[in-house]
Scaffold this motif. Structure first.
Motif, PDB file in Angstrom:
ATOM      1  N   ILE A 198      -0.614   5.197  -4.387  1.00 34.55           N
ATOM      2  CA  ILE A 198      -0.253   5.108  -5.807  1.00 34.55           C
ATOM      3  C   ILE A 198       0.027   3.667  -6.234  1.00 34.55           C
ATOM      4  O   ILE A 198      -0.495   3.193  -7.256  1.00 34.55           O
ATOM      5  N   PHE A 199       0.827   2.935  -5.448  1.00 32.30           N
ATOM      6  CA  PHE A 199       1.259   1.611  -5.900  1.00 32.30           C
ATOM      7  C   PHE A 199       0.214   0.529  -5.643  1.00 32.30           C
ATOM      8  O   PHE A 199       0.200  -0.494  -6.334  1.00 32.30           O
ATOM      9  N   THR A 200      -0.671   0.745  -4.702  1.00 33.70           N
ATOM     10  CA  THR A 200      -1.826  -0.146  -4.593  1.00 33.70           C
ATOM     11  C   THR A 200      -2.702   0.010  -5.828  1.00 33.70           C
ATOM     12  O   THR A 200      -3.182  -0.983  -6.406  1.00 33.70           O
ATOM     13  N   PHE A 201      -2.865   1.231  -6.269  1.00 35.85           N
ATOM     14  CA  PHE A 201      -3.668   1.514  -7.467  1.00 35.85           C
ATOM     15  C   PHE A 201      -3.037   0.865  -8.696  1.00 35.85           C
ATOM     16  O   PHE A 201      -3.732   0.236  -9.510  1.00 35.85           O
ATOM     17  N   ALA A 204      -7.722  -7.903  -1.242  1.00 36.65           N
ATOM     18  CA  ALA A 204      -6.486  -8.279  -0.543  1.00 36.65           C
ATOM     19  C   ALA A 204      -5.453  -7.158  -0.649  1.00 36.65           C
ATOM     20  O   ALA A 204      -4.728  -6.861   0.317  1.00 36.65           O
ATOM     21  N   LEU A 205      -5.369  -6.521  -1.809  1.00 35.44           N
ATOM     22  CA  LEU A 205      -4.466  -5.387  -1.988  1.00 35.44           C
ATOM     23  C   LEU A 205      -4.820  -4.246  -1.039  1.00 35.44           C
ATOM     24  O   LEU A 205      -3.952  -3.661  -0.382  1.00 35.44           O
ATOM     25  N   ILE A 206      -6.108  -3.943  -0.963  1.00 37.55           N
ATOM     26  CA  ILE A 206      -6.555  -2.827  -0.123  1.00 37.55           C
ATOM     27  C   ILE A 206      -6.350  -3.135   1.362  1.00 37.55           C
ATOM     28  O   ILE A 206      -5.880  -2.286   2.127  1.00 37.55           O
ATOM     29  N   GLY A 249      15.148   1.858  -6.765  1.00 31.22           N
ATOM     30  CA  GLY A 249      15.374   0.646  -5.985  1.00 31.22           C
ATOM     31  C   GLY A 249      14.338   0.463  -4.900  1.00 31.22           C
ATOM     32  O   GLY A 249      13.833  -0.639  -4.665  1.00 31.22           O
ATOM     33  N   LEU A 250      14.004   1.564  -4.235  1.00 35.94           N
ATOM     34  CA  LEU A 250      12.992   1.500  -3.183  1.00 35.94           C
ATOM     35  C   LEU A 250      11.622   1.203  -3.770  1.00 35.94           C
ATOM     36  O   LEU A 250      10.839   0.426  -3.215  1.00 35.94           O
ATOM     37  N   ILE A 251      11.328   1.803  -4.902  1.00 31.53           N
ATOM     38  CA  ILE A 251      10.039   1.576  -5.561  1.00 31.53           C
ATOM     39  C   ILE A 251       9.908   0.118  -5.996  1.00 31.53           C
ATOM     40  O   ILE A 251       8.833  -0.490  -5.854  1.00 31.53           O
ATOM     41  N   ALA A 252      10.989  -0.463  -6.529  1.00 35.92           N
ATOM     42  CA  ALA A 252      10.935  -1.848  -6.984  1.00 35.92           C
ATOM     43  C   ALA A 252      10.555  -2.780  -5.845  1.00 35.92           C
ATOM     44  O   ALA A 252       9.691  -3.659  -5.996  1.00 35.92           O
ATOM     45  N   SER A 253      11.187  -2.609  -4.676  1.00 37.19           N
ATOM     46  CA  SER A 253      10.879  -3.480  -3.536  1.00 37.19           C
ATOM     47  C   SER A 253       9.487  -3.199  -2.990  1.00 37.19           C
ATOM     48  O   SER A 253       8.744  -4.126  -2.660  1.00 37.19           O
ATOM     49  N   PHE A 254       9.147  -1.941  -2.878  1.00 42.69           N
ATOM     50  CA  PHE A 254       7.833  -1.578  -2.358  1.00 42.69           C
ATOM     51  C   PHE A 254       6.730  -2.179  -3.216  1.00 42.69           C
ATOM     52  O   PHE A 254       5.786  -2.807  -2.716  1.00 42.69           O
ATOM     53  N   HIS A 255       6.896  -2.035  -4.519  1.00 42.45           N
ATOM     54  CA  HIS A 255       5.915  -2.560  -5.465  1.00 42.45           C
ATOM     55  C   HIS A 255       5.849  -4.080  -5.409  1.00 42.45           C
ATOM     56  O   HIS A 255       4.770  -4.684  -5.391  1.00 42.45           O
ATOM     57  N   GLY A 256       7.018  -4.731  -5.351  1.00 44.63           N
ATOM     58  CA  GLY A 256       7.051  -6.193  -5.305  1.00 44.63           C
ATOM     59  C   GLY A 256       6.448  -6.753  -4.038  1.00 44.63           C
ATOM     60  O   GLY A 256       5.754  -7.782  -4.062  1.00 44.63           O
ATOM     61  N   LEU A 257       6.686  -6.101  -2.910  1.00 43.56           N
ATOM     62  CA  LEU A 257       6.136  -6.580  -1.638  1.00 43.56           C
ATOM     63  C   LEU A 257       4.615  -6.433  -1.594  1.00 43.56           C
ATOM     64  O   LEU A 257       3.930  -7.230  -0.960  1.00 43.56           O
ATOM     65  N   ILE A 258       4.104  -5.415  -2.261  1.00 45.43           N
ATOM     66  CA  ILE A 258       2.647  -5.279  -2.361  1.00 45.43           C
ATOM     67  C   ILE A 258       2.069  -6.475  -3.110  1.00 45.43           C
ATOM     68  O   ILE A 258       1.040  -7.040  -2.722  1.00 45.43           O
TER      69      ILE A 258
END
Length: 444
Positions: A134-137, A325-327, A283-292
Motif C-alpha cells: 500500500i505505502f509503496t504505491f 528505487a521504491l520497488i 505513529g507507525l504509519i508515519a515512520s513507515f511511510h517516511g522511511l520508504i
C-alpha cells in the motif's frame, strides 16, 4: 540518462520537513525502545537514553551544516564521497541503506502486532506485507502528495502521544519505576544503547529529500531543529510515564507497549484502550511511510552516481518519483519480514545508523578543515558538537558489536563483499567527480 529523467521536484517547505523529521522517527516512541528495559531496567535505560539524546542533539546540529552545504539526495553518501572519495561514499551509502531498508520491516511487524491486538483473527505477517504494498504505491504518486499525507499522520501521531501522556501521568508511581531499576548494572546501559537509538533513528532521513526542498539553506535547519526538539520531549515523556504505571517488565518484550500501558490504567475492556490502539497506527504509519521515502532516495542517489544499476535512478515522467528505487527497497523489506525478529531488525538498523553517524561526523571535520563546505548554517560550538557526536557514536558502535556479535558479523560481511566488488570493478580508482554531487535542477 538525461537530467529530465533523473530530476526531482522542489516543493517541500519547513512544515513538511518537520513532519518528515518527526514522522520518520515517531514509531520509535510507540514500540521497540521498550526492549531496552529488558536488558537494562528502567534507570539503566534512562541513562542510555540520555546519552543517546546528547548524541542526537550534537549530531543533528552538525549534520544540518552538511545537509545545507551539500543538498544531495544521497545525504551521507554525498558527504563521505566528497570528503573521502568513492570508497568513503560506498561505506556511507551501504550503512545508510542498511539503516533505512531494515528499519521498515521492524515497523511493519509492529503494525501487524497493533492490528492483531485489535483483531486477533488478522495475522501479523498479512498486515506487514500489505503495508509494504500500500505505502509503496502511495509513494509513487509524487513527493508533495506523500509529504502532505505524512504531515497529516504525523500531527495525529504527536497529538496521540500527548494524549497518552495525559492519561497515564496521573497514575505514574515512582515506586513502580524504581523497582529492580538496574538489574544488570552498568553493563546493561551499554546493551540498551541500540534501543535508545531507536527513539531517534531515521531523523537524518530529511537529508535525502534535500533536492526536493524549496530554499534548502533556509528551510532545512528549521525542519531539523524543530524535529529534534519535538522528539526529545516525546521520547522522555513516553518512556518515563510508561515505566511507572505498573510492572514495566511486562512491557519489555512486546511490540505494543503503549496500548498495554493504557490497558493497565483503564482496563483491557475499556473502549479507550481499543481506540488508542487503533489511532496508534498513525505513529507507525508515519515512520513507515517516511522511511520508504528515505530509502528510495538513497537508492536513487547511489544509482544516479553509478554505485548501483542505472535503472534504479529512473524517475517516473508523470509523478517525478524514483519508482524502481521504491520497488527495489520494498522487495528487500518484504524478504526481511520473513527472516528476523523485531529486536534483531532494530539492532542491525541501529548498527547501520551509528556507522553512518561516525562517517558523517568524520566527513564534516575533514571538509571544514579543508574549507570544502560553504553553507549559510554553521555548526554551533564547533568542533565540540561533531566531536561529541563522533565519540558517542563510537561508544554505541562498540556496544552494539560487543553485545550482538553475530548480527555485527553479518553487517560487516556485507560491507566487505560490497567493497570487494567495488574494488574488483576498479571504481575506487576513479577521481572524485563533483558532477555526482551537483543537484540536478528541475527542468520541466
Amino acid at each position: 540518462m538525461s537530467n529530465q529523467t533523473t530530476a526531482l521536484k522542489k516543493v517541500l517547505k519547513p512544515v513538511h520537513l518537520w513532519a518528515l523529521a518527526v514522522g520518520l522517527v515517531i514509531s520509535g516512541e510507540y514500540f521497540g525502545w521498550n526492549y531496552g528495559w529488558g536488558v537494562a531496567g528502567t534507570v539503566g535505560f534512562l541513562i542510555a537514553t540520555l546519552l543517546v539524546t546528547v548524541l542526537y542533539i550534537t549530531f543533528i546540529f552538525s549534520f544540518t551544516e552538511l545537509t545545507t552545504s551539500i543538498p544531495h539526495a544521497g545525504g551521507p553518501f554525498a558527504y563521505a564521497y566528497k570528503a573521502y572519495g568513492p570508497l568513503g561514499g560506498l561505506m556511507a551509502g551501504y550503512a545508510t541503506l542498511i539503516e533505512f531498508v531494515f528499519a521498515p520491516p521492524a515497523i511493519a511487524f509492529a503494525l501487524g502486532s497493533y492490528v492483531h491486538f485489535l483483531h486477533s483473527e488478522i495475522p501479523v505477517t498479512f498486515t506487514a506485507v500489505s503495508c509494504y504494498v500500500i505505502f509503496t504505491f502511495i509513494n509513487l504518486f509524487g513527493i508533495k502528495e506523500s509529504a502532505v499525507f505524512n504531515l497529516i499522520v504525523t500531527i495525529l501521531a504527536v497529538v496521540e502521544l500527548l494524549i497518552f501522556m495525559g492519561i497515564v501521568a496521573p497514575h505514574f508511581s515512582a515506586d513502580n519505576f524504581m523497582r529492580n531499576n538496574m538489574p544488570f548494572g552498568v553493563t546493561g546501559i551499554f546493551a540498551a544503547l541500540p534501543f535508545a537509538v531507536w527513539f531517534y533513528l531515521g531523523i537524518e532521513g530529511v537529508a535525502m529529500v534535500a533536492e526536493e526542498v524549496k530554499e534548502p539553506h533556509r528551510n532545512i535547519p528549521k525542519g531539523y531543529i524543530l524535529g529534534i526538539a519535538t522528539l526529545v520531549i516525546l521520547a522522555l515523556g513516553v518512556m518515563i510515564f510508561s515505566g511507572g504505571v505498573g510492572d514495566w517488565q511486562q512491557l519489555s518484550t512486546i511490540d505494543y507497549p503503549l496500548p498495554e500501558s493504557i490497558s493497565i490504567v483503564l482496563g483491557k475492556t475499556n473502549s479507550w484502550t481499543k481506540i488508542f490502539a487503533g489511532i496508534g497506527l498513525f505513529g507507525l504509519i508515519a515512520s513507515f511511510h517516511g522511511l520508504i521515502i528515505g530509502y528510495s532516495r538513497q537508492i536513487f542517489a547511489l544509482s544516479r552516481s553509478g554505485f548501483l544499476p542505472a535503472v534504479l535512478s529512473a524517475v517516473n515522467k508523470k509523478y517525478r518519483t524514483p519508482h524502481w528505487a521504491l520497488i527495489a527497497g520494498g522487495v528487500v523489506g518484504l524478504i526481511s519480514i520473513y527472516t528476523g525478529a523485531t529486536n534483531q531488525v532494530i539492532i542491525i538498523s541501529a548498527l547501520g545508523a551509528v556507522v553512518m553517524y561516525c562517517i558523517s561526523m568524520m566527513s564534516l571535520l575533514k571538509l571544514k578543515k579543508q574549507g570544502g563546505i560553504q553553507g549559510t548554517f554553521k555548526t554551533p560550538f564547533y568542533p565540540w558538537f561533531p566531536v561529541i557526536a563522533l565519540l558517542l557514536s563510537v561508544v554505541c558502535l562498540v556496544a552494539i558489536i560487543w553485545y550482538n556479535p553475530l548480527l555485527s558479523i553479518i553487517f560487516f560481511a556485507g560491507l566487505i563483499i560490497a567493497l570487494f566488488i567495488f574494488i574488483a570493478l576498479k571504481k575506487h580508482r576513479q577521481p572524485i567527480n563533483d558532477e555526482l554531487l551537483a543537484v540536478v535542477e528541475e527542468t520541466g
